[in-house]
Structures are given as C-alpha cells and as structure tokens.
Design an enzyme around this catalytic site. Structure first.
Site, PDB file in Angstrom:
ATOM      1  N   ASP A 129      35.282  13.909 -48.357  1.00  0.00           N
ATOM      2  CA  ASP A 129      34.016  14.654 -48.368  1.00  0.00           C
ATOM      3  C   ASP A 129      33.174  14.571 -47.098  1.00  0.00           C
ATOM      4  OD1 ASP A 129      32.168  16.370 -49.504  1.00  0.00           O
ATOM      5  OD2 ASP A 129      31.083  14.806 -50.572  1.00  0.00           O
ATOM      6  N   ASP A 158      30.119   9.833 -55.584  1.00  0.00           N
ATOM      7  CA  ASP A 158      29.163   9.544 -54.511  1.00  0.00           C
ATOM      8  C   ASP A 158      28.324   8.324 -54.855  1.00  0.00           C
ATOM      9  OD1 ASP A 158      29.565  11.724 -52.614  1.00  0.00           O
ATOM     10  OD2 ASP A 158      28.927  13.015 -54.273  1.00  0.00           O
ATOM     11  N   HIS A 192      28.279   8.683 -47.333  1.00  0.00           N
ATOM     12  CA  HIS A 192      28.077   9.949 -46.614  1.00  0.00           C
ATOM     13  C   HIS A 192      26.916  10.794 -47.121  1.00  0.00           C
ATOM     14  CE1 HIS A 192      31.203  10.727 -49.714  1.00  0.00           C
ATOM     15  NE2 HIS A 192      30.534  11.829 -49.901  1.00  0.00           N
ATOM     16  N   HIS A 204      35.677  11.965 -57.370  1.00  0.00           N
ATOM     17  CA  HIS A 204      34.891  11.672 -56.167  1.00  0.00           C
ATOM     18  C   HIS A 204      33.504  11.235 -56.607  1.00  0.00           C
ATOM     19  CE1 HIS A 204      33.295  11.755 -52.170  1.00  0.00           C
ATOM     20  NE2 HIS A 204      32.368  12.618 -52.525  1.00  0.00           N
TER      21      HIS A 204
HETATM   22 ZN   LIG Z   1      30.601  13.024 -51.570  1.00  0.00          ZN
END
Ligand SMILES: [Zn+2]
Length: 1045
Positions: free
Chosen positions: A244, A122, A495, A120
């Site tokens: 997420d 970001d 996000h 994951h």
């Molecule tokens: Zn995230």
C-alpha cells in the site's frame, strides 16, 4: 554454495469436484484506498500440508533465534570467544533457507495461479490503532482486527490446504498475547506447516517517502524480533510486502536486502510506468538499490503485483464486497459457476501474459478483510476445485492453488531466468493524469517533526539504558523503560502515520502514543544520569524549548544544564534556553566560566540564554548557570543587514529584507541567493481533471506560486554568541536567520501558521531559494536520509514521461537534504523533518513547509487537511550550506548526522544530594574511550537482553562522495576496550534487523541480464571493516563495570 535446497516438500491433494457458474461482477476501484472487491470461485482439496522439516532441524530456527530478553535468565552455554566465532561463521553456512520447505506443489507445464489470501490492516488510518484492533466505531469503517485473526485461524483449521499471510505485527502480537496456551500451540503448528505465513513482519508496513532509515530499521527489528522469539525460523518472513505505500524508495529496497529478504512485492507505482512494464514484461526485476554497495548486497528481487493488492474483478468474497458467491447447483436459478470459471480462466490467462514465468499471483483480500474468513475461503475452495476440474474435463492448462508470496517467489527463482535490473526508485507515484501523490511528503509537518524528535529522544534513551545497565531501569526515580517509546515510534512509521494521511483524531492519537512513550524514557534517563553522574537531581525535561518555554530556567536563580551527546564524536553545541531578564554566569564542568549571552527576542520581548557546550562522545557535560545581580542584558541592534562568523557571511537586501547573498569565507565562494516564502493555491479541480489537492495529492491550480510577502520587516540582533536577522513576512509567516560562532551553515528558523483560509483557498506554503547556478534541470534528494538520488525535471530514468503536472509531478521526498550544483559550487539545504521538495527552474530549490486544504482528495481519508489545534502553527529549521562540490558531502553528512542525533538537554535545579557515596560525583562523562572516525555513525546502541547489547555502526559516506578529507574511504575499527561502561566479552554479527546471525543468513540467488550471479552469500563477512555505506550490527554479550570509568 548455500543456495536453498528444500527437501520433502509436502504433497497437496489433487482436486476433486467440478462446477460452473455465472454472475455479475463489481470492480475494485483502482487508486482509491477503500476496500474493493467483486467476483466468484469454487473447488476444494483435503490434504495436509504437513510438517516437512528436515530431520535434525528443530523448531526455533536453523541456527536458533537471536537471543531474547528472557533467554538470559536461564543459564546458557557460554558463547565461544571472538576469534573462534569468526572461524565458525565462515565454515558452517546454513545448508538450506527456511520458509520454502512447506510450499505447495505446482504443475510445471501449466499456468499456475497462486491465490494469496491476505488482509491489509492499517495500523491507524480512519480509526486509531485500538479502534481497529477491537472493532470499535464500525460506523466509521467496518474493521476489527481481533475478529479477523480469530476468524482466519478457524478457517485455516477447517481445511489443511488453505493458506493465509499476515503482515502487521503491531496487531498480531497484541492478539497473540490475548490467546490461551492451546490456541498459541495451534497457531504455532499452523506457522510451522506454512499454512499461516508472515510476510514483511515489521511492526507496521512503513511509509517509504517520509521515514528516516534509522526508524525503519528500528520498526522492522521490533516486529521481526517478536516473530523470531515466538516462532523461531518458522516465523521468519522471506519476502517484504509493501502493497500500500504510495511510492517506493530505493533505500527501502536496500534495507530489505540487507535484512535478508529474498524478494519484495508492492502494489502502487506510476500508471505510466506500469503500462510500460506490462508491455515490456518488466513487472518483475532485480532492484539494485545502492550505488555504493557491491552487488548483490543491496540487490532485491522486486515484483509488481498485477492488481495493486485487490482481488481480480468480480472475485471478491469478503463480507465487505458485493460480488456473487459461487452457486454450483445447476438447478438453482442463481447458478453461476460455469460463468465464474470462464471469467476466472480469461483473467488468469490475460494476466499471465504480463509476466515471464508460468506462474502468476492473485491477491485475494484487501483492507481489513477476512473478518468473516469463511466467506472468502469457502468460495476460494470452490474456485480451486471447479477451475482445476477443467484440466480433466476440457484440457485446460490453468492450475490454481492456495499459495503465499514466498511460495510464488520460490517458483520464480526456480525458473532460472535472467532478470533486468532497476537502479532508480519509484517516486513520485501518480495513479492517473494530474494525480501525483506528492502532497503527503509534507502533510502534517508538526507530526513529522515530533516523530523525528522522538527518534532522537529514543536513541538517547536507548544509549543511556545501555551505558547505565540495570540501574537505568530501576532507580531513585522509579521504573524506567524504553519499550513504550520504541513501540510508539514503530507505530509512527506506518504509511498513514508519519505520512500525515490519517484522519485528524488518529493523528492526535499518534501524538498521544509518542508523548506517553517519552515519560518512561524520562524516568530511565533520570535513573541513568543519577547513576552515571553520582548526583540525585530533580531532573526536568523541557519539551517546549522550541517555543521558548521552560519554567525551571525562566524562574530559577541558578540551575544546571546537562547536555548528553549521542554521537560517537565530541560536539560543540550551542545551548539556548529561555530565561528571565538578567545576566547569567555559566560555568563549565570544571568550574571555569564560559562565554554566554542573553539575547532578547524582538517579536516577544522574551530572553534566551546562549552558551556553547563541549560534550564528549556518547556522554554528557554538566554546566551550571547562575543569575548575576542587578544587571539586565545588553544587546546591540544594528541597521546594516549582514551577519557573519569566521566561515560564512550572509547579506540581506536593505530594501526587501530578504536574504541576498551567501559567502563561504573559508573556501572563497560567493553565491547570490534570494530566499522567500510563497504559496501555491490548492486546486479544487478544473476542466482538465476534477482532482483536488489533499492529504495525499499535491495539485496547485497554477504553476506559479504567490509571494507570502515581497518584503520582510527585519530586525538585526548581534551578540557575541549569535548574529540574527529576524524577518517578519506576515501575521502568519516569520523567520530568523542566524549564525553562531564556528558554525559552517546558515540556520533559517521559520514559523508558519495558522495559514489563513478565510478567503476559501487552500494554501501550500514553500520556502524557495533562487540562485544563478546553471543546474541543467538536475537536482539531488536523499533517500530516507541515506543515499542520494539524482533528479531531472520532467524526466523519469526508465520511461518516457508524459508530464501532466509541471509542479507536483516534479516533487520528490526530502527526508534530510536537497541540493543543487553547477559542478563547482553546491547549495545544500538540510531539513529537520521530511518535506516535499523540488527544483522547478534552473538554480532554484524549494521545500514545502506547511499546507492547509479545504477539500478531500478522494483517496479514502475522507477529510480535508484542515486541522484545528496545535498542528496549525509550525516551526522548523533549514540549514543552508554552500560548499565546493567535492567537499560538500563532508559538510552535509556530518551536519545531518548531528541533526538526527542532536544533543539532549536535561535540566536540574542543582544542589541535589550525592547519589552514590562510594565516589565523587562527576560533571563530565564519556561512554567511549576513543572517538569514532567521522565517517562512522553509531546508529544503534541499545539493550537487547539482560547482558546483551545491540550495536549498529555504519559508514555514512557513499562512493566518491568526499574528495577533500578522504572520508569516502573504507575504515577499520578496533572495538577492543572501546566502551568505558562495560567490557565486551563475546560478540556475534547479525543481519540488519538483528533477527538472524549473519554467518548463517543466506538469500536466494538471482541472475541479472548484467552478468552472472555473484555468489549466494550476500553479506560481507570480513570482520569489522566498514566499506562505503556498509553496516555492522552486532550483538554483544557484556559485563557491566560497577562504576564506569
Ligand atoms: Zn494501508
């Protein structure tokens, strides 16, 4: 029927070695946004997941990728004419859906555990996008995406059974462009064989609470287009993957469905909701994500992942984890294989009981994991081998395999079960008692506004690029380009970006990216305006008009105002510009003088010029302004605190200076309404919970907010073109409430900040409207700016809520509007950015405008939301509408459209040279030959290829929403000769993200417990009729007219 029929799926080898083990487990912390992990595993397999493509289907898609920018440079066979195309669409559906043909073999009589190796990544959070990509500042967080991708590709090549999914195309595309041809070929092969699979495929994994649907569609389009152009249909994601984001909106599911996704996976939902679902076996459902679209158009199969997105307890084998690797050598004192296998089997069996099929999924990865992919894969190999060996050894009924979310979904689909249906959304999200993630709805309000303003600017830039053609890209002002702003806007949807949950230096970097994106768009717009107007002017883009700064208009004796209107209908727009202390003469495009006013701003003694501009659809009007000699502005000042125009009257309390009453004169509605600012004292934890308010979490320390001030110093300004009440509440809170002529809403322009925190208290500031409306606990908020959802205080539609936070637990995201109604009157407030909002007592409505906090809320960001710098001081607008319930939508839909796609003001000194000598300059232009009906929004008009445009039209009214003007009815559009700047020669309809031609798109069918499946072709195909809240997105091939008429 065009249900998928995969053929010749590859065989994976049976498993060989066995082992056993033991060891200690560490546990990923639930809720905490930090890399988690712990565990063990074992086993290996060596068979090729080969290319099992059906013969005759070439890479690049069943029906070919949607045309790319470059593809138009090479001659192509012409597209068939329009009439023929529609026949072709209906007659030749795709025989199978891509993406499942390479799925691994399962054992139908066993519990199949689908291991999904994933990372994951970001797109900015604790580090900036570039710092994450290159692995800089690993002292802040160990994370380097380029190494993750390098490492994963090597590990995939080492064993053909291994699989991996990748999600964030902002990172992947950057990495891809740095690879050699040889590496790119290897990666293409891995994608074709299903060993590297893309999930979601947006530029980022966007936030769902604080994003506008237009920007979500744009960012998904950007990522999916890269995949389509790079890998064809092999790279096309079949599942959406939002593991997420902090709560999930219904509109997001609707958009995903209409983009063609077969399923949706996520990790975060309310802890109480999850418990109920586990018990009721409803972790997986069909989400019916629109109240207006006919099922299954907006139906999306939705799966809640068992452990958010972390690996199971004790089974994290990343270099960021501390779990013990498999030791299968029985002679070793560290031998643990047997214990690990036992542990895994228990986990798998327990988890399997919470789901309905003989399949369960385990997310093997987490934040920025797989930088040393070998650690993960080596242990997963052993896990698979050792666990599956138990089938022979002692009759175990658990089968474990490398898989992907799409392959897991495919097995669920084949199970042919009836699935229950969900119709509401997953807001707000709480990960424990007192822990509501409702603060980020409002965090970093300045960034939230900058993002929304940039959306507006990007659409104008896109439109002018489409209308002016190549002249926009290369012209007298240099090279113009919309791509940098398009990419920056896509990044902002992440996000942790527009959500306001990144660290301060990362938020600053997001603002930098937007700012740098604006520049080439300004060049583009200058080129386009010169081309379309025939005038070469020194265009100026005053970016600080909201704080009354524009050097050109404040110093020049004469200047020009170019107002561009991105809507499909003409607008009457009040232009407001800072000027010096003079009287001005304003002339319209025809040279006629128009009424204007210069208003003195009481707080600053500066002046603003006002005049009303009439601007045609998708076009511009040029007004010229000149100073009049020796006069200074005359404003009338009055004591009577009432402002009014032909539609509205607002009265203010003479004692307090607060708004007291609003009257709709047209509809004869009178509503006593008091509006004031308050603040919640942010909790820093108490004896009920240590939870503090922070960037994510909202938690006031008591349920009643405090007045910023019970009264306001007021100043009334009345001029012919505006009436304003200036209210000063405190040194850090003020507001102007105004009415312009012909305006059907009351405008409240608030200025808040810097919020004082010298008293040691974090503060969360709200604007609250109190009325006597009997609202019965109900209020309404929009979903990503589109459909409306009903909210009921202290209530959730699908489970019995145990409310632990009466304020924060009733907050919902407001992207564009919130309203209350007693069934007769409706009070609607439109916002200019995303904010949190609620109705905490009947007749009341509140919006959180700003927050400044002194403690971190322990969700990983590790910083209190206590920014220094420009974000301290925030200005924004609330538009208040009072209507009869049946006519309210006509007002708020059309006004909200104009808020998001507001006219763009460009300035010029005037007197510029003729740019195109072949014809006279023009002061007014429209890109449309006729206006669009009010129910139709032109959402996208953008260049796609050299000779193609992307056009998105949508019906912006929901079923039954408007009873007055009949705007909730389907409409039919005639596109023939609609545009003045170009002629459409061919068109093809696409899915919502424009990565598939509509005619060949198909989705998996799901049967719900409400009835039989409604046919696999979920996309409407009836030409250009727009049903309620329907979309049409079309790629046009065009020829530009040399000079638009
Ligand atoms: Zn995230």
């Amino acid at each position: 029927m065009d249900l998928v029929t995969p053929r010749a799926r590859p065989r994976l080898c049976p498993l060989a070695k066995s082992g056993s083990g033991g060891g200690a487990f560490t546990r990923p912390r639930p809720g905490r946004r930090t890399p988690g992990g712990g565990g063990r595993g074992g086993g290996g397999c060596r068979a090729m997941a080969g290319d099992a493509r059906p013969s005759g289907v070439r890479a690049g898609g069943c029906w070919g990728a949607v045309e790319s920018r470059t593809s138009f440079r090479a001659p192509r066979p012409p597209l068939p004419p329009l009439s023929f195309l529609f026949v072709l669409f209906l007659a030749a559906p795709c025989a199978w859906a891509a993406g499942y043909k390479t799925c691994p073999k399962v054992k139908p009589d066993m519990l199949n555990v689908h291991l999904v190796p994933h990372t994951h990544d970001d797109v900015g959070w604790l580090k900036t996008v570039d710092q994450y990509f290159y692995g800089i500042y690993n002292n802040i967080q160990q994370a380097g995406v380029q190494y993750i991708l390098d490492s994963v590709i090597s590990s995939l090549l080492a064993d053909p059974t291994r699989r991996f999914i990748y999600v964030e195309i902002a990172f992947f595309s950057r990495w891809w462009h740095q690879q050699t041809d040889a590496t790119q070929k290897i990666v293409r092969d891995l994608v074709r064989q299903g060993r590297l699979e893309f999930a979601n495929g947006g530029w980022v994994m966007n936030d769902e609470a604080t994003t506008h649907y237009g920007a979500i569609i744009d960012q998904m389009t950007l990522g999916l287009r890269f995949l389509e152009e790079t890998f064809g249909s092999d790279g096309r994601p079949r599942v959406a993957w939002h593991i997420d984001p902090f709560g999930h909106s219904r509109e997001q599911a609707s958009l995903f469905a209409q983009m063609g996704f077969d399923g949706f996976f996520f990790g975060r939902l309310d802890y109480q909701d999850k418990k109920v679902r586990e018990t009721a076996l409803q972790m997986e459902q069909v989400w019916r994500a629109s109240a207006s679209l006919k099922p299954p158009t907006a139906d999306l199969f939705t799966s809640v992942l068992p452990n958010m997105y972390s690996p199971p307890e004790g089974l994290c084998w990343d270099m960021l984890c501390a779990d013990k690797p498999f030791v299968e050598d029985v002679r070793s004192p560290e031998y643990n294989a047997k214990e690990l296998v036992h542990h895994f089997l228990k986990l798998a069996t327990d988890q399997g009981k919470l789901y309905r099929t003989k399949h369960t999924v385990m997310t093997m990865g987490s934040d920025f994991q797989y930088e040393n992919a070998n650690m993960w894969f080596k242990n997963l190999d052993k896990l698979i081998q050792l666990v599956n060996a138990q089938q022979q050894a002692n009759g175990s009924r658990v089968n474990v395999l490398y898989s992907t979310p799409a392959c897991y979904l495919w097995e669920l689909n084949k199970a042919k079960l009836n699935w229950s249906v969900k119709k509401d959304d997953f807001f707000p999200y709480a990960d424990g008692p007192h822990m509501f993630w409702t603060g980020y709805f409002s965090s970093r309000p300045a960034l939230k506004r900058y993002e929304r303003l940039s959306y507006n600017f990007l659409q104008v830039c896109n439109q002018l690029e489409a209308l002016a053609g190549p002249a926009a890209n290369v012209g007298p002002y240099g090279s113009g380009d919309s791509a940098p702003l398009n990419e920056a806007m896509a990044v902002l949807q992440h996000h942790d970006a527009v959500s306001g949950t990144s660290r301060q230096h990362v938020a600053d970097d997001y603002a930098r990216q937007l700012s740098e994106g604006w520049r080439p768009c300004q060049v583009l717009m200058s080129n386009a305006l010169a081309h379309l107007s025939g005038l070469k002017e020194d265009f100026a883009f005053c970016r600080k008009l909201n704080i009354s700064i524009c050097p050109l208009t404040q110093t020049a004796e004469r200047f020009q105002v170019i107002v561009y209107n991105p809507l499909g209908r003409k607008v009457d727009w009040m232009v407001r510009l800072p000027v010096s202390k003079h009287v001005y003469l304003v002339r319209d495009p025809g040279g006629k003088t128009v009424p204007s006013d210069v208003v003195t701003i009481p707080s600053s003694d500066s002046q603003e010029l006002l005049f009303s501009a009439l601007v045609p659809a998708l076009g511009f009007s040029i007004y010229s302004v000149s100073q009049m000699p020796d006069q200074s502005p005359q404003n009338s000042w009055s004591r009577d605190l009432v402002i009014q125009n032909e539609y509205l009257r607002a009265r203010f309390d003479p004692d307090t200076g607060l708004l007291m009453e609003l009257e709709n004169l047209e509809q004869n509605l009178l509503l006593p309404v008091r509006q004031a600012f308050y603040w919640y004292n942010a909790s820093t934890g108490n004896n009920l919970s240590s939870q503090a308010s922070g960037a994510y979490i909202f938690r006031p320390n008591r349920n009643k907010p405090l007045f910023v001030s019970r009264w306001a110093q007021t100043h009334l300004v009345k001029a012919s073109l505006v009436q304003e009440v200036h209210q000063n509440f405190s040194a850090w809170c003020s507001q102007v409430i105004r009415l312009y002529p012909r305006q059907r809403h009351l405008e409240l322009e608030w200025t808040v900040g810097p919020i004082p925190v010298g008293d040691g208290w974090g503060k969360e500031v709200i604007s609250r409207f109190d009325t006597g409306l009997a609202t019965g606990g109900l209020f309404y908020t929009d979903s990503n700016g589109r459909e409306i959802l009903e909210r009921r205080r202290d209530y959730r539609p699908t489970w019995k809520l145990n409310q632990t936070e009466p304020v924060a637990g009733n907050y919902y995201p407001v992207n564009s509007r919130i309203y209350i109604t007693d069934g007769n009157m409706q009070l609607t407030v439109l916002t200019d950015r995303s904010q949190g909002g609620s109705s905490l007592t009947d007749g009341s409505l509140e919006l959180m405008v700003h927050r400044r906090l002194l403690k971190d809320d322990e969700r990983g960001v590790g910083e209190p939301l206590n920014s220094e710098g420009s974000g301290l001081w925030v200005r924004g607008r609330h538009l208040v509408l009072l209507d009869k319930k049946g006519t309210a939508a006509a007002s708020h839909r059309l006004q909200a459209e104009m808020e998001v796609l507001a006219p763009q003001v460009v300035l010029a000194p005037g007197g510029g040279a003729r740019y195109r000598l072949e014809r006279a300059p023009r002061t007014q232009f429209s890109g449309l030959r006729r206006e669009l009906p009010p129910s139709v929004r032109l959402l996208t008009l953008a260049r796609w290829g050299r000779e193609t445009l992307l056009l998105r039209l949508e019906h912006q009214f929901a079923v039954g929403e408007d009873s007055g003007r009949n705007l909730s009815s389907p409409v039919t559009l005639d596109l023939t000769n609609l545009f003045s700047a170009f002629t459409i020669t061919h068109l093809r309809e696409t899915t919502l993200a424009a990565n598939q031609f509509l005619a060949y798109a198909s989705r998996l069918q799901w049967t719900t417990d409400t009835g039989p499946p409604l046919g696999a072709r979920i996309f409407p195909t009836q030409g250009l009729n727009l049903g309620l809240l329907h979309w049409r997105q079309t790629l046009y091939r065009l020829s530009h007219r040399g000079s638009p008429e």
